[in-house]
Design a protein around this motif. Structure first.
Motif, PDB file in Angstrom:
ATOM      1  N   GLY A   1       5.355   1.927  -0.437  1.00 60.96           N
ATOM      2  CA  GLY A   1       6.442   1.821  -1.814  1.00 60.96           C
ATOM      3  C   GLY A   1       6.358   0.741  -2.494  1.00 60.96           C
ATOM      4  O   GLY A   1       6.764   0.485  -3.649  1.00 60.96           O
TER       5      GLY A   1
ATOM      6  N   ASN B   1      -0.923   7.238  -9.067  1.00 62.89           N
ATOM      7  CA  ASN B   1      -0.033   7.673  -8.338  1.00 62.89           C
ATOM      8  C   ASN B   1       1.625   7.731  -8.908  1.00 62.89           C
ATOM      9  O   ASN B   1       1.712   7.121  -9.784  1.00 62.89           O
ATOM     10  CB  ASN B   1      -0.116   7.304  -6.738  1.00 62.89           C
ATOM     11  N   VAL B   2       2.389   8.168  -7.957  1.00 66.37           N
ATOM     12  CA  VAL B   2       3.816   8.008  -8.608  1.00 66.37           C
ATOM     13  C   VAL B   2       4.078   6.637  -8.877  1.00 66.37           C
ATOM     14  O   VAL B   2       5.085   6.348  -9.956  1.00 66.37           O
ATOM     15  CB  VAL B   2       4.532   8.476  -7.411  1.00 66.37           C
TER      16      VAL B   2
ATOM     17  N   ALA C   1       3.909  -0.563  -3.992  1.00 67.93           N
ATOM     18  CA  ALA C   1       3.052  -0.647  -5.043  1.00 67.93           C
ATOM     19  C   ALA C   1       3.701  -0.443  -6.203  1.00 67.93           C
ATOM     20  O   ALA C   1       3.069  -0.968  -7.248  1.00 67.93           O
ATOM     21  CB  ALA C   1       2.125   0.829  -4.862  1.00 67.93           C
TER      22      ALA C   1
ATOM     23  N   TYR D   1     -16.480   5.339 -11.350  1.00 69.45           N
ATOM     24  CA  TYR D   1     -16.036   4.886 -10.128  1.00 69.45           C
ATOM     25  C   TYR D   1     -14.864   5.694  -9.856  1.00 69.45           C
ATOM     26  O   TYR D   1     -14.757   6.190  -8.602  1.00 69.45           O
ATOM     27  CB  TYR D   1     -15.970   3.571  -9.990  1.00 69.45           C
ATOM     28  N   PHE D   2     -14.091   5.685 -10.628  1.00 66.91           N
ATOM     29  CA  PHE D   2     -12.531   6.280 -10.329  1.00 66.91           C
ATOM     30  C   PHE D   2     -12.686   7.744 -10.478  1.00 66.91           C
ATOM     31  O   PHE D   2     -12.123   8.553  -9.462  1.00 66.91           O
ATOM     32  CB  PHE D   2     -11.419   5.963 -11.359  1.00 66.91           C
TER      33      PHE D   2
ATOM     34  N   ARG E   1      -7.511  -4.391  -5.718  1.00 65.76           N
ATOM     35  CA  ARG E   1      -7.405  -2.731  -5.988  1.00 65.76           C
ATOM     36  C   ARG E   1      -6.648  -2.522  -7.222  1.00 65.76           C
ATOM     37  O   ARG E   1      -5.577  -3.447  -7.365  1.00 65.76           O
ATOM     38  CB  ARG E   1      -6.911  -2.201  -4.818  1.00 65.76           C
ATOM     39  N   LEU E   2      -6.869  -1.703  -7.829  1.00 67.67           N
ATOM     40  CA  LEU E   2      -5.945  -1.047  -8.897  1.00 67.67           C
ATOM     41  C   LEU E   2      -4.741  -0.548  -8.267  1.00 67.67           C
ATOM     42  O   LEU E   2      -4.806   0.657  -7.913  1.00 67.67           O
ATOM     43  CB  LEU E   2      -6.552  -0.100 -10.034  1.00 67.67           C
ATOM     44  N   MET E   3      -3.580  -1.224  -8.585  1.00 68.42           N
ATOM     45  CA  MET E   3      -2.380  -0.971  -7.788  1.00 68.42           C
ATOM     46  C   MET E   3      -1.753   0.381  -8.696  1.00 68.42           C
ATOM     47  O   MET E   3      -1.959   0.410  -9.805  1.00 68.42           O
ATOM     48  CB  MET E   3      -1.293  -1.861  -7.827  1.00 68.42           C
ATOM     49  N   GLY E   4      -1.368   1.323  -8.036  1.00 66.14           N
ATOM     50  CA  GLY E   4      -0.643   2.363  -8.646  1.00 66.14           C
ATOM     51  C   GLY E   4      -1.856   3.434  -8.856  1.00 66.14           C
ATOM     52  O   GLY E   4      -1.711   4.666  -9.503  1.00 66.14           O
ATOM     53  N   PHE E   5      -3.078   3.310  -8.235  1.00 66.36           N
ATOM     54  CA  PHE E   5      -4.257   4.349  -8.300  1.00 66.36           C
ATOM     55  C   PHE E   5      -4.644   4.723  -6.991  1.00 66.36           C
ATOM     56  O   PHE E   5      -4.585   3.832  -5.779  1.00 66.36           O
ATOM     57  CB  PHE E   5      -5.362   3.687  -9.166  1.00 66.36           C
ATOM     58  N   GLY E   6      -5.088   6.026  -6.742  1.00 65.62           N
ATOM     59  CA  GLY E   6      -5.368   6.505  -5.560  1.00 65.62           C
ATOM     60  C   GLY E   6      -4.313   6.989  -4.592  1.00 65.62           C
ATOM     61  O   GLY E   6      -3.193   6.408  -4.816  1.00 65.62           O
TER      62      GLY E   6
ATOM     63  N   ARG F   1       3.824  14.270  -9.109  1.00 62.97           N
ATOM     64  CA  ARG F   1       5.019  13.458  -9.326  1.00 62.97           C
ATOM     65  C   ARG F   1       4.431  12.612 -10.559  1.00 62.97           C
ATOM     66  O   ARG F   1       5.469  12.247 -11.646  1.00 62.97           O
ATOM     67  CB  ARG F   1       5.234  12.507  -8.253  1.00 62.97           C
TER      68      ARG F   1
ATOM     69  N   ARG G   1      -6.255  14.172  -4.050  1.00 59.13           N
ATOM     70  CA  ARG G   1      -7.396  14.101  -4.493  1.00 59.13           C
ATOM     71  C   ARG G   1      -7.865  14.687  -5.827  1.00 59.13           C
ATOM     72  O   ARG G   1      -8.841  14.925  -6.240  1.00 59.13           O
ATOM     73  CB  ARG G   1      -8.426  14.320  -3.605  1.00 59.13           C
TER      74      ARG G   1
ATOM     75  N   LYS H   1     -16.995  -4.321  -4.607  1.00 54.50           N
ATOM     76  CA  LYS H   1     -16.635  -4.424  -3.011  1.00 54.50           C
ATOM     77  C   LYS H   1     -16.435  -5.823  -2.435  1.00 54.50           C
ATOM     78  O   LYS H   1     -16.121  -5.970  -1.239  1.00 54.50           O
ATOM     79  CB  LYS H   1     -17.577  -3.554  -2.281  1.00 54.50           C
TER      80      LYS H   1
ATOM     81  N   LEU I   1       0.732  -1.220   0.009  1.00 51.02           N
ATOM     82  CA  LEU I   1      -0.084   0.030   0.016  1.00 51.02           C
ATOM     83  C   LEU I   1       1.014   1.143   0.026  1.00 51.02           C
ATOM     84  O   LEU I   1       0.282   2.326  -0.072  1.00 51.02           O
ATOM     85  CB  LEU I   1      -0.901   0.096   1.310  1.00 51.02           C
TER      86      LEU I   1
HETATM   87  N1  ACO Z   1      -8.584   0.495  -6.746  1.00 54.60           N
HETATM   88  C1  ACO Z   1     -10.130   0.612  -6.306  1.00 54.60           C
HETATM   89  N2  ACO Z   1     -10.621   1.307  -5.575  1.00 54.60           N
HETATM   90  C2  ACO Z   1      -9.926   2.132  -4.651  1.00 54.60           C
HETATM   91  C3  ACO Z   1      -8.456   2.276  -4.919  1.00 54.60           C
HETATM   92  C4  ACO Z   1      -7.786   1.683  -5.729  1.00 54.60           C
HETATM   93  N3  ACO Z   1      -6.527   1.542  -6.142  1.00 54.60           N
HETATM   94  N4  ACO Z   1      -7.995   3.188  -3.896  1.00 54.60           N
HETATM   95  C5  ACO Z   1      -9.198   3.550  -3.238  1.00 54.60           C
HETATM   96  N5  ACO Z   1     -10.283   2.764  -3.609  1.00 54.60           N
HETATM   97  C6  ACO Z   1     -11.467   3.240  -3.086  1.00 54.60           C
HETATM   98  C7  ACO Z   1     -11.537   2.215  -1.639  1.00 54.60           C
HETATM   99  O1  ACO Z   1     -12.313   1.180  -1.692  1.00 54.60           O
HETATM  100  C8  ACO Z   1     -12.591   3.327  -0.937  1.00 54.60           C
HETATM  101  O2  ACO Z   1     -13.826   3.178  -1.599  1.00 54.60           O
HETATM  102  P1  ACO Z   1     -15.373   3.416  -0.362  1.00 54.60           P
HETATM  103  O3  ACO Z   1     -15.489   4.805  -0.227  1.00 54.60           O
HETATM  104  O4  ACO Z   1     -16.461   2.818  -1.491  1.00 54.60           O
HETATM  105  O5  ACO Z   1     -15.063   2.650   0.604  1.00 54.60           O
HETATM  106  C9  ACO Z   1     -12.226   4.932  -1.448  1.00 54.60           C
HETATM  107  O6  ACO Z   1     -11.796   4.423  -2.828  1.00 54.60           O
HETATM  108  C10 ACO Z   1     -11.353   5.556  -0.560  1.00 54.60           C
HETATM  109  O7  ACO Z   1     -10.269   4.927  -0.349  1.00 54.60           O
HETATM  110  P2  ACO Z   1      -9.572   4.403   1.053  1.00 54.60           P
HETATM  111  O8  ACO Z   1      -8.817   3.302   1.036  1.00 54.60           O
HETATM  112  O9  ACO Z   1     -10.275   4.927   2.150  1.00 54.60           O
HETATM  113  O10 ACO Z   1      -8.244   5.676   0.701  1.00 54.60           O
HETATM  114  P3  ACO Z   1      -7.002   5.664   1.753  1.00 54.60           P
HETATM  115  O11 ACO Z   1      -6.468   6.963   1.556  1.00 54.60           O
HETATM  116  O12 ACO Z   1      -7.107   5.149   3.080  1.00 54.60           O
HETATM  117  O13 ACO Z   1      -6.085   4.962   0.746  1.00 54.60           O
HETATM  118  C11 ACO Z   1      -4.335   4.230  -0.646  1.00 54.60           C
HETATM  119  C12 ACO Z   1      -4.906   5.365  -0.057  1.00 54.60           C
HETATM  120  C13 ACO Z   1      -3.845   3.044   0.386  1.00 54.60           C
HETATM  121  C14 ACO Z   1      -3.286   4.792  -1.595  1.00 54.60           C
HETATM  122  C15 ACO Z   1      -5.385   3.381  -1.761  1.00 54.60           C
HETATM  123  O14 ACO Z   1      -5.808   4.384  -2.637  1.00 54.60           O
HETATM  124  C16 ACO Z   1      -4.952   2.152  -2.288  1.00 54.60           C
HETATM  125  O15 ACO Z   1      -4.766   1.282  -1.680  1.00 54.60           O
HETATM  126  N6  ACO Z   1      -4.180   2.442  -3.459  1.00 54.60           N
HETATM  127  C17 ACO Z   1      -3.465   1.244  -4.271  1.00 54.60           C
HETATM  128  C18 ACO Z   1      -2.203   1.090  -3.668  1.00 54.60           C
HETATM  129  C19 ACO Z   1      -1.136   1.991  -4.023  1.00 54.60           C
HETATM  130  O16 ACO Z   1      -1.125   2.371  -5.288  1.00 54.60           O
HETATM  131  N7  ACO Z   1      -0.210   2.718  -3.123  1.00 54.60           N
HETATM  132  C20 ACO Z   1       0.777   3.605  -3.415  1.00 54.60           C
HETATM  133  C21 ACO Z   1       0.303   4.695  -2.705  1.00 54.60           C
HETATM  134  S1  ACO Z   1       1.536   5.978  -3.424  1.00 54.60           S
HETATM  135  C22 ACO Z   1       2.842   5.924  -2.137  1.00 54.60           C
HETATM  136  O17 ACO Z   1       2.746   5.424  -1.204  1.00 54.60           O
HETATM  137  C23 ACO Z   1       4.090   6.233  -2.647  1.00 54.60           C
END
Ligand code: ACO
Length: 430
Positions: free
Chosen positions: A266, A362-363, A268, A353-354, A301-306, A316, A311, A296, A264
């Motif tokens: 680095g 993300n980076v 990722a 959804y996204f 999860r789509l890695m590299g997103f969020g 980066r 927001r 749900k 979740l």
């Molecule tokens: N794919 C699908 N759905 C997602 C994703 C994703 N990558 N990320 C978030 N969501 C959804 C969640 O299910 C949640 O849905 P809900 O509101 O219906 O429950 C909503 O979006 C909010 O997500 P949260 O997990 O509450 O957001 P949070 O801020 O806690 O998490 C995180 C952020 C951990 C980065 C998350 O987006 C994630 O798991 N992403 C994928 C892993 C990733 O790419 N990590 C690298 C981050 S960058 C870094 O650390 C350098």
């Protein structure tokens, strides 16, 4: 701006000080809340908790802004180098010519690893994850510098520790890689700069001495600059947390490396490529995976997103996206994984959804793609992130340790377990 906020609790009213940062960020200062009211605050995941005052990095996640010591990340990527950005983060200002020359000389001078440490590497099985090796090696470095472990070390000793770590961690990372591919270790070369040296140590073999070309070196510079700091993220908070007990910098960084490893955070960048490879192996139907990420009932999860903070978009990721295209064209890389990445990104950016949840690449989405094109093996991606993040971790540790008001980090909790009841002898238990 009000100087206080009023809190009404049961029959009492309390005044909570309001503080404001230099970019207008506002906070309620609850340092004395428990003492005054008996209450604590509950903030799982610390999404609303400011753990410190810091003058290193500013992020505005809604506007997609990232600045180191007040300078925009895009400008730093265009005009600066990773070495200069490291100085900026750690010492708080851009170096003068003399300061920079001294800094580089020190980093250069400390690049040797005690010969005994080579046997540590060979004790690991060949398939060991390089993050495990890196974390253990950084902590192990401390045993060779007992004079640098004092919690209240002088500024001179602190600088020694900092430059040693900046220099040696890069060597340890290259050695960890060489161990994983079963090749001989390569030492630093005096005439090369910091990053060229790193790539030289990674890719030189007895058959071929490797020197990166200008675009590859610049790309690595940019990759490391965008990773160099990101204020109170999971690994940096870990470094601060461990360092707050006055544990030495070697131990604090080693803990930070472990925190970074998770998928979740680095980890990722590795997870992104593994996900793209899985989609490819499954016939390349990216839409199926997009649907799974929205479902749900699926943990996928789509890695590299969020991102917790961004927001809008991750600045980066925008910088790296441009480099991604440049590097792939430069190297003439044709890889079906990259096509899947592009299709997935395009589909996600227009998917309701996204869009609604403001989930952008993300980076880590682009960094993994670039590392792959540079022939860096997947399990080294997070190590690359760790090298880039090193100056940020060091800057935060230094800022904290030099703060006269520093306190050991010790959050509280709300207990939800059993209330007091007597011990039951084993024969009476059902
Ligand atoms: N794919 C699908 N759905 C997602 C994703 C994703 N990558 N990320 C978030 N969501 C959804 C969640 O299910 C949640 O849905 P809900 O509101 O219906 O429950 C909503 O979006 C909010 O997500 P949260 O997990 O509450 O957001 P949070 O801020 O806690 O998490 C995180 C952020 C951990 C980065 C998350 O987006 C994630 O798991 N992403 C994928 C892993 C990733 O790419 N990590 C690298 C981050 S960058 C870094 O650390 C350098």
């Amino acid at each position: 701006m009000p100087k206080t906020a009023t809190l009404q609790l049961e029959d009492n009213t309390f005044e909570i000080p309001v503080i404001e940062g230099s970019e207008g960020e506002k906070a309620l200062d609850i340092t004395r809340l428990r003492q005054q009211t008996g209450y604590i605050t509950l903030d799982s995941g610390y999404g609303n908790t400011g753990a410190c005052l810091s003058s290193i990095t500013f992020i505005d996640g809604d506007e997609g802004i990232l600045r180191y010591r007040g300078i925009d990340i895009t400008e730093l990527c265009e005009k600066s180098t990773f070495m200069e950005v490291s100085y900026l983060l750690i010492y708080g200002h851009l170096p003068s010519t003399d300061e920079f020359a001294r800094f580089k000389e020190r980093v250069h001078y400390h690049s040797l690893i005690h010969e005994d440490m080579k046997s540590f590497f060979t004790s690991y099985p060949g398939h060991a994850h390089p993050m495990a090796i890196l974390s253990a090696m950084v902590c192990s470095l401390s045993v060779y510098h007992p004079e640098l472990l004092q919690p209240d070390q002088s500024a001179e000793d602190r600088d020694q520790t900092i430059t040693r770590l900046l220099s040696k961690v890069r060597v340890l990372a290259a050695f960890a890689y060489k161990r994983s591919v079963g090749e001989a270790f390569v030492y630093t070369k005096p005439e090369l700069d910091y990053l060229s040296n790193f790539l030289h140590m990674m890719f030189t073999t007895p058959m071929n001495e490797y020197f990166p070309d200008e675009l590859i070196r610049k790309t690595l510079d940019v990759l490391f600059i965008v990773h160099a700091d990101h204020e109170q993220n999971c690994s940096t908070s870990t470094v601060r947390m461990v360092g707050s007990s006055k544990a030495n910098l070697f131990a604090s960084l080693s803990a930070g490396i472990c925190a970074l490893w998770g998928p979740l955070h680095g980890g990722a960048n590795q997870a992104v490529i593994e996900m793209l490879e899985a989609i490819y192996a499954d016939g390349g139907n990216h839409k199926k995976y997009l649907e799974m990420a929205k479902d749900k009932s699926s943990p996928f999860r789509l890695m590299g997103f969020g991102h917790r903070v961004y927001r809008n978009y991750d600045p980066r990721a925008q910088i790296l996206k441009a480099y991604c295209d440049k590097v792939l064209a430069h190297l003439g890389v044709r890889d079906p994984i990259f096509d899947i990445a592009k299709a997935l990104e395009e589909a996600a950016l227009t998917d309701d959804y996204f869009v609604e949840k403001k989930l952008y690449p993300n980076v880590d989405f682009y960094s993994g793609i670039i590392y792959r094109a540079l022939n860096i093996p997947t399990n080294m991606f997070t190590v690359m992130f760790a090298l880039g993040r090193l100056p940020g971790w060091i800057a935060h540790w230094k800022e904290m340790i030099e703060d006269p008001g520093m306190k050991i980090a010790r959050p509280r909790q709300i207990y939800t377990g059993e209330i007091l009841h007597p011990y039951a002898p084993i024969e009476q238990r059902t």
